[in-house]
Scaffold this motif. Structure first.
Motif, short mmCIF file in Angstrom:
data_model
loop_
_atom_site.label_atom_id
_atom_site.label_comp_id
_atom_site.label_asym_id
_atom_site.label_seq_id
_atom_site.Cartn_x
_atom_site.Cartn_y
_atom_site.Cartn_z
N PRO A 1 5.32 -53.55 -19.70
CA PRO A 1 5.76 -54.71 -20.50
C PRO A 1 6.84 -55.48 -19.75
CG PRO A 1 5.86 -52.67 -21.79
CD PRO A 1 5.61 -52.28 -20.37
N PRO A 2 6.73 -56.80 -19.70
CA PRO A 2 7.72 -57.60 -18.96
C PRO A 2 9.14 -57.45 -19.50
CG PRO A 2 5.76 -58.89 -19.41
CD PRO A 2 5.61 -57.61 -20.18
N ASP A 3 9.30 -57.01 -20.74
CA ASP A 3 10.67 -56.89 -21.26
C ASP A 3 11.23 -55.48 -21.06
OD1 ASP A 3 8.84 -55.91 -23.06
OD2 ASP A 3 9.98 -56.49 -24.83
N LEU A 4 10.49 -54.64 -20.35
CA LEU A 4 11.04 -53.32 -20.04
C LEU A 4 12.16 -53.50 -19.03
CD1 LEU A 4 10.39 -50.38 -20.84
CD2 LEU A 4 9.05 -50.19 -18.75
N ALA A 5 13.27 -52.81 -19.25
CA ALA A 5 14.45 -52.98 -18.39
C ALA A 5 14.10 -52.65 -16.94
CB ALA A 5 15.59 -52.10 -18.87
N ALA A 6 14.64 -53.44 -16.02
CA ALA A 6 14.37 -53.25 -14.59
C ALA A 6 14.73 -51.83 -14.16
CB ALA A 6 15.17 -54.27 -13.78
N ALA A 7 15.83 -51.31 -14.70
CA ALA A 7 16.27 -49.97 -14.31
C ALA A 7 15.25 -48.92 -14.74
CB ALA A 7 17.63 -49.67 -14.94
N VAL B 1 2.83 -53.90 -12.43
CA VAL B 1 2.55 -55.31 -12.67
C VAL B 1 3.04 -55.63 -14.07
CG1 VAL B 1 0.77 -57.09 -12.65
CG2 VAL B 1 0.41 -54.96 -11.39
N GLU B 2 3.81 -56.69 -14.22
CA GLU B 2 4.33 -57.02 -15.55
C GLU B 2 3.28 -57.75 -16.36
OE1 GLU B 2 8.04 -59.04 -15.28
OE2 GLU B 2 9.11 -57.22 -14.65
N LEU B 3 2.84 -57.12 -17.43
CA LEU B 3 1.81 -57.70 -18.30
C LEU B 3 2.11 -57.32 -19.74
CD1 LEU B 3 -1.37 -56.59 -16.30
CD2 LEU B 3 -0.45 -58.92 -16.39
N TRP B 4 1.86 -58.23 -20.67
CA TRP B 4 1.96 -57.89 -22.09
C TRP B 4 0.75 -57.07 -22.48
CZ3 TRP B 4 6.62 -58.48 -23.72
CH2 TRP B 4 7.41 -59.52 -23.23
N THR B 5 0.83 -56.46 -23.65
CA THR B 5 -0.21 -55.51 -24.06
C THR B 5 -1.61 -56.10 -24.01
OG1 THR B 5 1.32 -54.22 -25.39
CG2 THR B 5 -1.00 -54.10 -25.99
N ALA B 6 -1.79 -57.31 -24.55
CA ALA B 6 -3.13 -57.90 -24.58
C ALA B 6 -3.65 -58.12 -23.16
CB ALA B 6 -3.10 -59.22 -25.35
N GLU B 7 -2.77 -58.54 -22.26
CA GLU B 7 -3.17 -58.75 -20.86
C GLU B 7 -3.52 -57.42 -20.20
OE1 GLU B 7 -0.10 -62.50 -20.05
OE2 GLU B 7 0.55 -60.45 -19.70
N GLN B 8 -2.79 -56.38 -20.56
CA GLN B 8 -3.07 -55.06 -19.98
C GLN B 8 -4.44 -54.55 -20.42
OE1 GLN B 8 -0.16 -51.95 -19.79
NE2 GLN B 8 1.54 -53.36 -20.11
N ILE C 1 -5.92 -53.13 -13.19
CA ILE C 1 -4.90 -52.08 -13.20
C ILE C 1 -5.57 -50.77 -13.57
CG2 ILE C 1 -2.94 -53.60 -13.74
CD1 ILE C 1 -3.14 -52.70 -16.66
N ASP C 2 -4.95 -49.66 -13.15
CA ASP C 2 -5.53 -48.33 -13.38
C ASP C 2 -5.00 -47.73 -14.67
OD1 ASP C 2 -6.83 -48.25 -10.78
OD2 ASP C 2 -4.79 -48.15 -9.98
N ALA C 3 -3.75 -48.06 -14.99
CA ALA C 3 -3.13 -47.50 -16.20
C ALA C 3 -2.14 -48.52 -16.72
CB ALA C 3 -2.44 -46.17 -15.90
N GLY C 4 -1.70 -48.31 -17.94
CA GLY C 4 -0.75 -49.27 -18.53
C GLY C 4 0.24 -48.59 -19.42
N LEU C 5 1.20 -49.40 -19.81
CA LEU C 5 2.23 -48.96 -20.75
C LEU C 5 2.16 -50.00 -21.86
CD1 LEU C 5 4.14 -46.59 -20.45
CD2 LEU C 5 5.83 -48.12 -19.48
N VAL C 6 1.56 -49.63 -22.99
CA VAL C 6 1.24 -50.64 -24.01
C VAL C 6 2.01 -50.39 -25.30
CG1 VAL C 6 -1.05 -51.06 -23.08
CG2 VAL C 6 -0.73 -49.29 -24.83
N ARG C 7 2.13 -51.46 -26.08
CA ARG C 7 2.78 -51.38 -27.39
C ARG C 7 1.72 -51.23 -28.46
NH1 ARG C 7 7.00 -54.92 -25.60
NH2 ARG C 7 8.85 -53.62 -25.28
N HIS C 8 2.05 -50.47 -29.47
CA HIS C 8 1.13 -50.28 -30.59
C HIS C 8 1.65 -51.04 -31.80
CE1 HIS C 8 -1.25 -46.91 -28.83
NE2 HIS C 8 -0.21 -46.91 -27.99
N PRO C 9 0.86 -51.34 -32.79
CA PRO C 9 -0.57 -51.00 -32.88
C PRO C 9 -1.40 -51.86 -31.95
CG PRO C 9 0.07 -52.36 -34.75
CD PRO C 9 1.33 -52.06 -33.97
N ILE C 10 -2.56 -51.31 -31.55
CA ILE C 10 -3.39 -51.96 -30.55
C ILE C 10 -4.84 -51.69 -30.93
CG2 ILE C 10 -3.22 -49.86 -29.16
CD1 ILE C 10 -3.48 -51.47 -26.69
N THR C 11 -5.67 -52.69 -30.78
CA THR C 11 -7.10 -52.46 -31.00
C THR C 11 -7.81 -52.71 -29.70
OG1 THR C 11 -7.11 -54.70 -31.86
CG2 THR C 11 -7.30 -52.94 -33.46
#
Lengths: 302, 274
Positions: A96-102, A123-130, A139-149
């Motif tokens: 997620p692009p708003d994940l802290a750089a650290a 790669v910085e992408l929002w959930t829908a883009e991921q 991308i091979d894997a992601g870090l996504v926000r829920h809920p998600i369909t």
């Protein structure tokens, strides 16, 4: 002889069709270039150039071999490039692009610890883009926000982030050490463009007495700094802003890893992500959320 | 802005942390005397001295001035001692309070207070006595808004009327909330009754949230606006708060003076949670 190097000379001369120009491009004198082309012709047992009068032309055999020579040179270049960067084992992951750089830096380091030979490319992408990027293999894997369909995706364990509220320092609510969602009534709300999360958050805000006057999508905190909106998120130290916990911890944002096909490497990324998000981003295992209590006052039909 | 002077004490029931503003100042309790009366009623029921389910018939002869509960009834009513106690706390029913005080005994209430070390808290009179005192002072019980008349009222002098201190009030609430005021069963009943109080304009106004519980008891006389209660947060935090105020103006309707009780309590609780 160094066949690859000679093939490289051949390719350059074939492109220039002029020994002088080719020698300049290769950074060498013309006579040794001519000698090496002759040696290559001897090695291959065929003439590559037709050196008539003032013109240099490819022979039929030369034309035939040029494609192959180019291919060999390119592949050797790529081989060297791969050897140099460890490419070939790159794991591309969406964050997620708003994940802290650290947190991102920590995640990359944590993954490298277990997989020194693999390069993690975030790669910085929002959930829908991921979701789209996972589907088309970008991308091979992601870090996504829920809920998600998203059909066909696998998910790691959900982690919970309990966001607080970011206010302008001069907001009267900043006087208090914690803020209730109902206190925010009438203010504008700035939310990241995460559809599922947004709908869930707005529903909870409504239940608790906060209906934003206007909704803004984005992550730039300028509106908050200007006192024109409030925003939810992890504890942050930003000059001019105040972060306060939300009374009763009413919001629980869920994050998990996601993939299309799980490989051992993706499993290791998922494990590193869980470790990092718990350690550095203040997230915790998804537990049973405490039941929301509604006090008796002011009473029913009173 | 609210035009009041005030005294406050707040305590975190779990950590013991506290904050105060003149917390040991003697203050006029007004209707808050009904809380120690409630405690002594529960203790006598525990001890078998009385049966809290006993039916009492309230007649016109028992009626004391008051706008709520059996005080406002036109006809006789028969109800139990514990339901009278509910009306006394939830609606501040004066008639119910005086019937219970007659049954329990003011001396027994004060002995109970002594036993817990609350020697600054006294119940010297029921509601009827307060009205009688006012009538003696200025010739009528209500309305009293002339500043010179208000200045003469003995019911506004802690030394001459029902009194307490903010700290002793939070101490009494703490006993109720920790099952030490009476048996656990009757302490729980007292918490329920205090949670049924109907007034939203004072303590509760500082916590306008569905998931924050406020239980309490108000006290009101000319220029006096009080409330003591317990605020319960969704994360389990529990805070006993006592706020006593005297308004500069003698007007009866002063919403800001009521609301400042909630505001002050919120600031105190916010401080304790910080």
């Amino acid at each position: 002889m160094d066949l690859v190097r000679h093939l490289r000379y051949f390719v350059v001369v074939a492109e220039e069709l002029h020994f002088g120009n080719a020698a300049i491009r290769l950074g060498m004198a013309q006579p040794p270039l001519s000698q090496r082309i002759k040696r290559l012709e001897t090695e291959l047992g065929t003439r590559l150039f037709d050196r008539s009068a003032r013109q240099v032309r490819l022979t039929e055999a030369g034309r035939l071999l040029l494609g192959e020579a180019r291919e060999i040179v390119a592949r050797v270049d790529r081989l060297k490039e791969l050897a140099r960067t460890g490419e070939g084992t790159v794991l591309k992951v969406g964050v997620p692009p708003d994940l802290a750089a650290a947190v991102i830096a920590e995640l990359v380091a944590a993954f490298r610890e277990d997989n020194p030979e693999v390069r993690l490319a975030p790669v910085e992408l929002w959930t829908a883009e991921q979701v789209a990027a996972l589907a088309d293999g970008t991308i091979d894997a992601g870090l996504v926000r829920h809920p998600i369909t998203a059909a066909g995706l696998g998910f790691g364990p959900a982690l919970v982030q309990v966001p607080g509220v970011l206010l302008a320092e001069q907001d009267p609510l900043a006087r208090f050490r914690e803020v209730h969602l109902a206190d925010l009534a009438g203010r504008d709300l700035l939310m990241p463009p995460e559809d599922g999360l947004l709908a869930e958050t707005l529903a909870e805000c409504r239940r608790r007495g906060f209906v934003p006057a206007q909704l803004h999508h984005g992550v730039g905190l300028g509106l908050v700094l200007a006192g024109a909106a409030v925003s939810f998120g992890a504890p942050a130290q930003v000059p001019g802003l105040a972060w306060r916990p939300l009374l009763g911890s009413p919001l629980a944002w869920r994050v998990s890893t996601a993939w299309r096909a799980e490989t051992p490497m993706i499993a290791q990324f998922a494990a590193a992500a869980v470790r990092t998000l718990k350690g550095r981003a203040g997230m915790s295992d998804e537990g049973s959320a405490p039941a929301r209590r509604v006090s008796g006052r002011p009473g029913f039909l009173s | 802005m609210a035009g009041v002077d005030g005294w406050l004490h707040a305590v975190d029931l779990d950590s013991g942390a506290q904050v105060g503003h003149g917390p040991d100042t003697p203050v006029v309790t007004a209707s808050i005397f009904k809380v120690p009366l409630l405690v002594e009623l529960a203790r006598q029921a525990d001890a078998g001295v009385l049966d809290w389910a006993e039916q009492v018939t309230v007649t016109d002869a028992d009626r004391v001035f008051g706008p709520t509960g059996v005080s406002a009834f036109l006809d006789d009513a028969t109800l139990s001692l514990r339901d009278l106690a509910l009306l006394m706390i939830a609606l501040s029913d004066n008639t119910a309070a005086d019937l219970l005080l007659a049954r329990v005994g003011a001396d027994r209430v004060n002995a109970m207070l002594d036993g817990f070390g609350f020697t600054g808290t006294r119940v010297v009179s029921g509601a009827a006595g307060l009205f009688q005192s006012t009538v003696e002072d200025v010739g009528r019980a209500w309305p009293v808004v002339d500043p010179e008349e208000v200045a003469r009222l003995r019911v506004l002098d802690p030394a001459q009327t029902n009194r307490s201190t903010p700290r002793e009030c939070t101490g009494l609430l703490e006993l109720i909330w920790t099952d030490r005021a009476a048996s656990p069963e009757r302490s729980a009943w007292m918490r329920t009754v205090l949670g049924r109080q109907v007034w939203p304009h004072r303590l509760a106004s500082g916590f306008p949230y569905d998931d924050v519980g406020v239980s309490g008891k108000t006290g009101t006389l000319p220029t006096v606006r009080n409330e003591i209660g317990v605020v319960e947060y969704p994360d389990g935090g529990r805070y006993a708060v006592a706020v006593f105020t005297r308004a500069h103006s003698t007007a009866y309707n002063q919403p800001r003076a009521d609301a400042v009780i909630g505001t002050a309590a919120r600031m105190a609780v916010d401080h304790l949670r910080g």
